[in-house]
Design an enzyme around this catalytic site. Structure first.
Site, PDB file in Angstrom:
ATOM      1  N   TRP A 155      21.140 -22.627 -23.255  1.00 10.15           N
ATOM      2  CA  TRP A 155      20.255 -23.735 -23.633  1.00 10.15           C
ATOM      3  C   TRP A 155      20.631 -24.364 -24.974  1.00 10.15           C
ATOM      4  O   TRP A 155      20.147 -25.433 -25.300  1.00 10.15           O
ATOM      5  CB  TRP A 155      18.795 -23.240 -23.723  1.00 10.15           C
ATOM      6  CG  TRP A 155      18.652 -22.008 -24.586  1.00 10.15           C
ATOM      7  CD1 TRP A 155      18.605 -20.715 -24.150  1.00 10.15           C
ATOM      8  CD2 TRP A 155      18.562 -21.949 -26.013  1.00 10.15           C
ATOM      9  NE1 TRP A 155      18.508 -19.843 -25.221  1.00 10.15           N
ATOM     10  CE2 TRP A 155      18.475 -20.582 -26.372  1.00 10.15           C
ATOM     11  CE3 TRP A 155      18.547 -22.916 -27.028  1.00 10.15           C
ATOM     12  CZ2 TRP A 155      18.386 -20.165 -27.708  1.00 10.15           C
ATOM     13  CZ3 TRP A 155      18.459 -22.491 -28.347  1.00 10.15           C
ATOM     14  CH2 TRP A 155      18.385 -21.138 -28.676  1.00 10.15           C
ATOM     15  N   ASN A 156      21.451 -23.670 -25.794  1.00 10.40           N
ATOM     16  CA  ASN A 156      21.640 -24.186 -27.160  1.00 10.40           C
ATOM     17  C   ASN A 156      22.551 -25.415 -27.226  1.00 10.40           C
ATOM     18  O   ASN A 156      22.436 -26.224 -28.144  1.00 10.40           O
ATOM     19  CB  ASN A 156      22.097 -23.083 -28.125  1.00 10.40           C
ATOM     20  CG  ASN A 156      23.446 -22.511 -27.798  1.00 10.40           C
ATOM     21  OD1 ASN A 156      23.924 -22.618 -26.668  1.00 10.40           O
ATOM     22  ND2 ASN A 156      24.066 -21.874 -28.772  1.00 10.40           N
ATOM     23  N   ARG A 179      24.965 -22.730 -12.835  1.00  6.29           N
ATOM     24  CA  ARG A 179      23.578 -22.278 -13.022  1.00  6.29           C
ATOM     25  C   ARG A 179      23.225 -22.510 -14.493  1.00  6.29           C
ATOM     26  O   ARG A 179      23.573 -21.723 -15.360  1.00  6.29           O
ATOM     27  CB  ARG A 179      23.473 -20.789 -12.669  1.00  6.29           C
ATOM     28  CG  ARG A 179      22.100 -20.343 -12.199  1.00  6.29           C
ATOM     29  CD  ARG A 179      21.056 -20.256 -13.305  1.00  6.29           C
ATOM     30  NE  ARG A 179      21.207 -19.078 -14.123  1.00  6.29           N
ATOM     31  CZ  ARG A 179      20.619 -18.911 -15.304  1.00  6.29           C
ATOM     32  NH1 ARG A 179      19.857 -19.857 -15.836  1.00  6.29           N
ATOM     33  NH2 ARG A 179      20.793 -17.819 -15.987  1.00  6.29           N
ATOM     34  N   PRO A 180      22.558 -23.645 -14.791  1.00  3.46           N
ATOM     35  CA  PRO A 180      22.227 -23.936 -16.186  1.00  3.46           C
ATOM     36  C   PRO A 180      21.036 -23.104 -16.638  1.00  3.46           C
ATOM     37  O   PRO A 180      20.279 -22.588 -15.805  1.00  3.46           O
ATOM     38  CB  PRO A 180      21.850 -25.419 -16.148  1.00  3.46           C
ATOM     39  CG  PRO A 180      21.328 -25.641 -14.765  1.00  3.46           C
ATOM     40  CD  PRO A 180      22.056 -24.678 -13.858  1.00  3.46           C
ATOM     41  N   GLY A 233      26.542 -16.817 -23.420  1.00  2.00           N
ATOM     42  CA  GLY A 233      25.199 -16.298 -23.691  1.00  2.00           C
ATOM     43  C   GLY A 233      25.285 -15.001 -24.476  1.00  2.00           C
ATOM     44  O   GLY A 233      26.276 -14.761 -25.180  1.00  2.00           O
ATOM     45  N   SER A 234      24.291 -14.164 -24.303  1.00  2.00           N
ATOM     46  CA  SER A 234      24.231 -12.960 -25.141  1.00  2.00           C
ATOM     47  C   SER A 234      25.216 -11.891 -24.670  1.00  2.00           C
ATOM     48  O   SER A 234      25.597 -11.842 -23.491  1.00  2.00           O
ATOM     49  CB  SER A 234      22.819 -12.385 -25.104  1.00  2.00           C
ATOM     50  OG  SER A 234      22.568 -11.830 -23.828  1.00  2.00           O
ATOM     51  N   GLU A 255      31.809 -15.936 -23.261  1.00  2.00           N
ATOM     52  CA  GLU A 255      31.668 -16.410 -24.642  1.00  2.00           C
ATOM     53  C   GLU A 255      30.309 -15.889 -25.101  1.00  2.00           C
ATOM     54  O   GLU A 255      29.273 -16.434 -24.737  1.00  2.00           O
ATOM     55  CB  GLU A 255      31.759 -17.949 -24.641  1.00  2.00           C
ATOM     56  CG  GLU A 255      32.199 -18.515 -25.948  1.00  2.00           C
ATOM     57  CD  GLU A 255      31.016 -18.914 -26.788  1.00  2.00           C
ATOM     58  OE1 GLU A 255      30.545 -18.044 -27.568  1.00  2.00           O
ATOM     59  OE2 GLU A 255      30.550 -20.056 -26.661  1.00  2.00           O
ATOM     60  N   LEU A 256      30.340 -14.789 -25.856  1.00  2.00           N
ATOM     61  CA  LEU A 256      29.108 -14.037 -26.123  1.00  2.00           C
ATOM     62  C   LEU A 256      28.665 -14.159 -27.580  1.00  2.00           C
ATOM     63  O   LEU A 256      29.061 -15.074 -28.275  1.00  2.00           O
ATOM     64  CB  LEU A 256      29.336 -12.576 -25.702  1.00  2.00           C
ATOM     65  CG  LEU A 256      29.877 -12.404 -24.270  1.00  2.00           C
ATOM     66  CD1 LEU A 256      30.156 -10.940 -23.951  1.00  2.00           C
ATOM     67  CD2 LEU A 256      28.928 -12.999 -23.243  1.00  2.00           C
ATOM     68  N   CYS A 289      26.268 -19.834 -31.704  1.00  2.00           N
ATOM     69  CA  CYS A 289      26.964 -18.530 -31.740  1.00  2.00           C
ATOM     70  C   CYS A 289      27.910 -18.456 -32.920  1.00  2.00           C
ATOM     71  O   CYS A 289      28.299 -17.363 -33.328  1.00  2.00           O
ATOM     72  CB  CYS A 289      27.783 -18.329 -30.479  1.00  2.00           C
ATOM     73  SG  CYS A 289      26.818 -18.446 -29.007  1.00  2.00           S
ATOM     74  N   GLU A 386      22.670 -10.911 -34.734  1.00  2.00           N
ATOM     75  CA  GLU A 386      22.692 -12.372 -34.784  1.00  2.00           C
ATOM     76  C   GLU A 386      21.243 -12.877 -34.909  1.00  2.00           C
ATOM     77  O   GLU A 386      20.406 -12.541 -34.070  1.00  2.00           O
ATOM     78  CB  GLU A 386      23.309 -12.840 -33.462  1.00  2.00           C
ATOM     79  CG  GLU A 386      23.639 -14.280 -33.372  1.00  2.00           C
ATOM     80  CD  GLU A 386      24.369 -14.593 -32.052  1.00  2.00           C
ATOM     81  OE1 GLU A 386      24.073 -13.937 -31.027  1.00  2.00           O
ATOM     82  OE2 GLU A 386      25.200 -15.503 -32.065  1.00  2.00           O
ATOM     83  N   GLU A 463      38.116 -20.984 -24.394  1.00  2.00           N
ATOM     84  CA  GLU A 463      37.717 -22.239 -23.755  1.00  2.00           C
ATOM     85  C   GLU A 463      38.266 -23.404 -24.574  1.00  2.00           C
ATOM     86  O   GLU A 463      38.450 -23.269 -25.789  1.00  2.00           O
ATOM     87  CB  GLU A 463      36.189 -22.333 -23.693  1.00  2.00           C
ATOM     88  CG  GLU A 463      35.567 -21.245 -22.837  1.00  2.00           C
ATOM     89  CD  GLU A 463      34.076 -21.418 -22.635  1.00  2.00           C
ATOM     90  OE1 GLU A 463      33.387 -21.935 -23.542  1.00  2.00           O
ATOM     91  OE2 GLU A 463      33.590 -21.042 -21.557  1.00  2.00           O
TER      92      GLU A 463
HETATM   93  C1  SIN Z   1      28.033 -22.020 -29.362  1.00  2.65           C
HETATM   94  O1  SIN Z   1      27.248 -21.833 -30.227  1.00  2.65           O
HETATM   95  O2  SIN Z   1      28.109 -21.284 -28.369  1.00  2.65           O
HETATM   96  C2  SIN Z   1      29.001 -23.166 -29.338  1.00  2.65           C
HETATM   97  C3  SIN Z   1      29.119 -23.886 -30.576  1.00  2.65           C
HETATM   98  C4  SIN Z   1      30.268 -24.856 -30.589  1.00  2.65           C
HETATM   99  O3  SIN Z   1      30.893 -25.187 -29.587  1.00  2.65           O
HETATM  100  O4  SIN Z   1      30.552 -25.298 -31.683  1.00  2.65           O
END
Ligand code: SIN
Length: 483
Positions: A155-156, A179-180, A233-234, A255-256, A289, A386, A463
């Site tokens: 969601w971020n 799946r958002p 996500g987490s 990507e955690l 993240c 975090e 990514e």
């Molecule tokens: C993230 O917080 O997962 C991505 C942040 C970004 O792409 O800069």
């Protein structure tokens, strides 16, 4: 009611095999700024996800057989349409996520940049011709799409994290079941509208919002038709998905979580470091993240840095995403508030001092005051977990060795930042930090050109960038004999 130039972009229906599906079950999506419901969204449920997997599976052969140029043209069109509709898409994004409209606009353009980038990369999926030790054989290596990709997104960044996954997947000839997050499905569905308008064939992209994320994750991992799962996500959920993918040895990229160290050495340009700390810490109200989670400052400049940072934090304006001149919005939900409060409580009980903020904001709801904590030490929760909120904790250090040990004392390693004007230290420290991405004298790293990803429990794979397609392709060796 959202005011959009193109109201068709706001849709509550799951997108399966090119159709917008009416569902029996619905769930509400609300605005974190005021908790008001924006829309009731159809819950695709397990039947819908199964249907989406089947349609992606049926579509994959034709999509993979398109020429790279044909796929590239559709991706380019998606990038153009995202850019042209960025005002509307930002409006949708801000209303479901709460980030300031100006930040949402930047995110939409950031998302479009991935489609643009991978529309180019689509044409460069080169292989190899490899010399053999024998005269009668030749080796050719080609890259092929992995097949159906399940993308599970957070969601971020309701737009850009989708773009960073589905653009390379589509570019390489994969089909997608997306799946958002159940908190922000409207941005995802709007991307579906754009993709359809750009001419993406039916079944190539399917979008299945659901309020049952765990069951959805299980199904996507268990289905033999899904070749790969990509998740942001987490770390906790990443581990569950990884276990669930093991039955079919499914390809994964993860990507955690992060816990980024932000280190300011005494030889740093302090104003630049303060500017970088603000950019890194308060983007999306600290809900990224990669945001600075622990700010280490060398003792000789600690007070000066603290004072300057304190002024900047005090000047941040907090408010509704659509209010003018807003720097930070609300947090996503009450759980986020509870975590931030827990970190502050723990730090204060162990001797930290609240210099700015420290409490829920007077606006109520999920607003929290941008906060500066000083006298933070490494034994506090905030140094190890975090925070995902607008808290800047300052930790004093004496030597480079000491701060390196503290910075690397983490089970995760996504991003790291440091400020120094010493070129030897820049190389030495940058190479020694145990993270996937390091920013030196900069407070932000991200762009479509950057290999984004972490080490340790921050995940697997990269990514974006020229490496981004690798995650969605298999290498096939073709050996020609009797030559
Ligand atoms: C993230 O917080 O997962 C991505 C942040 C970004 O792409 O800069």
């Amino acid at each position: 009611m959202l005011h959009l130039k193109n109201p068709h972009l706001l849709t509550p229906f799951p997108f399966i095999n090119g159709e917008w599906i009416n569902c029996d079950e619905q769930f509400d999506v609300s605005n974190p700024s005021d908790q008001k419901v924006i829309s009731s969204v159809g819950d695709a449920g397990l039947w819908g996800i199964e249907k989406a997997i089947t349609s992606a599976h049926c579509a994959k052969k034709k999509w993979a057989q398109k020429t790279a140029k044909e796929r590239s043209q559709i991706l380019k069109k998606i990038a153009t349409l995202l850019t042209e509709n960025s005002d509307d898409l930002a409006t949708i994004l801000s209303s479901e996520n709460g980030k300031p409209l100006s930040e949402a606009r930047k995110e939409v353009l950031y998302g479009a940049s991935y489609f643009d980038w991978f529309s180019e990369e689509a044409k460069r999926l080169y292989g190899d011709i490899i010399p053999m030790p024998t005269r009668d054989k030749r080796i050719m290596v080609i890259k092929q799409p992995v097949g159906v990709v399940a993308a599970i997104t957070p969601w971020n960044f309701p737009n850009a994290m989708i773009a960073r996954k589905i653009a390379p997947a589509l570019a390489t000839g994969c089909t997608v079941v997306l799946r958002p997050s159940e908190l922000t499905p409207l941005s995802a569905l709007a991307i579906g509208k754009i993709a359809q308008q750009a001419g993406l064939p039916d079944g190539v992209l399917n979008i299945v919002p659901t309020y049952a994320p765990e069951a959805a994750g299980e199904l996507l991992c268990a289905s033999p038709k899904v070749a790969k799962v990509t998740f942001t996500g987490s770390t906790r959920v990443g581990k569950i998905l990884m276990k669930n993918c093991s039955d079919h040895i499914k390809k994964m990229s993860l990507e955690l979580g992060g816990n980024a160290p932000f280190v300011v050495f005494e030889d740093a340009d302090i104003d630049l470091a303060v500017e970088g700390a603000m950019a890194s810490k308060f983007r999306n109200s600290g809900q990224t993240c990669v945001c600075a989670n622990r700010i280490y400052v060398q003792s000789s400049i600690y007070e000066r840095f603290k004072e300057k940072l304190s002024h900047k934090i005090s000047a941040l304006s907090v408010g509704d995403a659509f209010a003018p001149n807003i720097d930070t919005g609300p947090l996503i939900d009450q759980e986020a508030i509870l975590k931030v409060e827990r970190h502050i409580r723990d730090a204060v009980s162990l001797g930290a001092k609240v210099d700015v903020g420290g409490q829920k904001h007077g606006l109520g709801g999920t607003y929290f005051q941008p906060t500066l904590l000083s006298n933070v030490t490494h034994n506090m929760l905030i140094a190890h977990e975090e925070t995902f909120g607008p808290i800047a904790p300052l930790i004093k250090f004496e030597t480079e060795e000491e701060v390196l040990d503290m910075a690397n004392d983490s089970n995760v390693g996504l991003a790291g930042y440091f400020y120094t004007q010493d070129i030897s230290r820049a190389f030495r420290f940058g190479e020694a930090l145990e993270v996937g991405m390091v920013a030196i004298n900069a407070g932000s790293i991200s762009s479509e050109t950057v290999p984004f990803g972490g080490v340790k429990e921050s995940g697997l794979g990269r990514e974006g960038s020229k490496y981004g397609c690798d995650e969605f392709t298999e290498i096939k060796t073709m050996c020609f004999g009797n030559i």
